[in-house]
Enzyme design. Structure first.
Site, mmCIF file in Angstrom:
data_model
loop_
_atom_site.group_PDB
_atom_site.id
_atom_site.type_symbol
_atom_site.label_atom_id
_atom_site.label_comp_id
_atom_site.label_asym_id
_atom_site.label_seq_id
_atom_site.Cartn_x
_atom_site.Cartn_y
_atom_site.Cartn_z
ATOM 1 N N LYS A 1 -8.553 -3.428 10.255
ATOM 2 C CA LYS A 1 -7.205 -3.036 10.633
ATOM 3 C C LYS A 1 -7.227 -2.517 12.066
ATOM 4 O O LYS A 1 -7.818 -1.470 12.341
ATOM 5 C CB LYS A 1 -6.726 -1.946 9.659
ATOM 6 N N GLU B 1 0.835 -1.202 0.000
ATOM 7 C CA GLU B 1 0.000 0.000 0.000
ATOM 8 C C GLU B 1 0.865 1.245 0.000
ATOM 9 O O GLU B 1 1.923 1.289 0.628
ATOM 10 C CB GLU B 1 -0.951 0.022 1.193
#
Length: 207
Positions: free
Chosen positions: A131, A42
């Protein structure tokens, strides 16, 4: 390429966070990560020209890795991410509009949460991976506690403070995976340095 496909194929459950990476270096950094075995990458949107970096990663490695954006905070950013062809959307928070739009665009979602209320709000909006951020402030025991109340099909990923020294503690506590930033990459690190760090992370996780 999806998280499910990568995990089923034996890829380590590790997302590399390239905060601060620049478009001119991102392909070499991505190649180093993939060579070490890390296949989820990412680029946070508070990096320089993040969508250019994401598009470069997707063009170079989209058939071998899952690429995408972190720090996704609004719906226009979701659409801009999806338009690159990348598939991973990571956020530091639980925004139902961002999650729902990401689900509509077919992205792998990993919104951030800390409390049970945030976790269930994210699930209701369409997330099936979460997350835990910042994970280091709560510790691995929190993962086990939160997993007791979450649906069994929802995966928790530990983010924040994860490194080679503690990486095995998180899966042992029930986390599906982890994401690492500064312990893998900081602005100025060469591709060779990133590969060395990535190899150490993968080896530490494997035990």
């Amino acid at each position: 390429m999806t998280i499910d496909q990568l995990l089923a194929g034996g890829a380590p459950p590790v997302v590399a966070i390239l905060r601060g990476v620049r478009p001119g270096e991102v392909t070499a950094i991505g190649a180093a990560l993939i060579a070490a075995g890390i296949r989820m990458i990412e680029v946070p949107l508070n990096s320089p020209e993040p969508f250019a970096s994401i598009a470069a990663l997707q063009d170079a490695f989209g058939d071998r890795a899952l690429t995408g954006a972190g720090t996704v905070l609004d719906v226009p950013s979701v659409d801009r991410l999806a338009d690159t062809g990348a598939g991973l959307l990571v956020a530091p928070n639980t925004d139902p509009q961002v999650i729902a739009r990401g689900a509509q665009r077919g992205l792998d979602l990993m919104p951030g949460f800390m409390t049970p209320s945030e976790a269930f709000a994210a699930i209701a909006a369409g997330a099936r991976r979460l997350k835990l951020f910042p994970a280091f402030t709560l510790g691995p025991a929190y993962v086990g506690a939160i997993r007791d109340v979450l649906p069994p099909e929802v995966g928790v990923w530990a983010v924040g403070g994860v490194d080679a020294g503690n990486i095995r503690e998180w899966p042992a506590a029930g986390a599906e995976g982890v994401a690492l930033g500064s312990s893998l990459y900081r602005p100025g690190h060469s591709a060779a340095e990133v590969r060395e760090r990535a190899e150490q992370i993968v080896a530490a996780l494997a035990g």
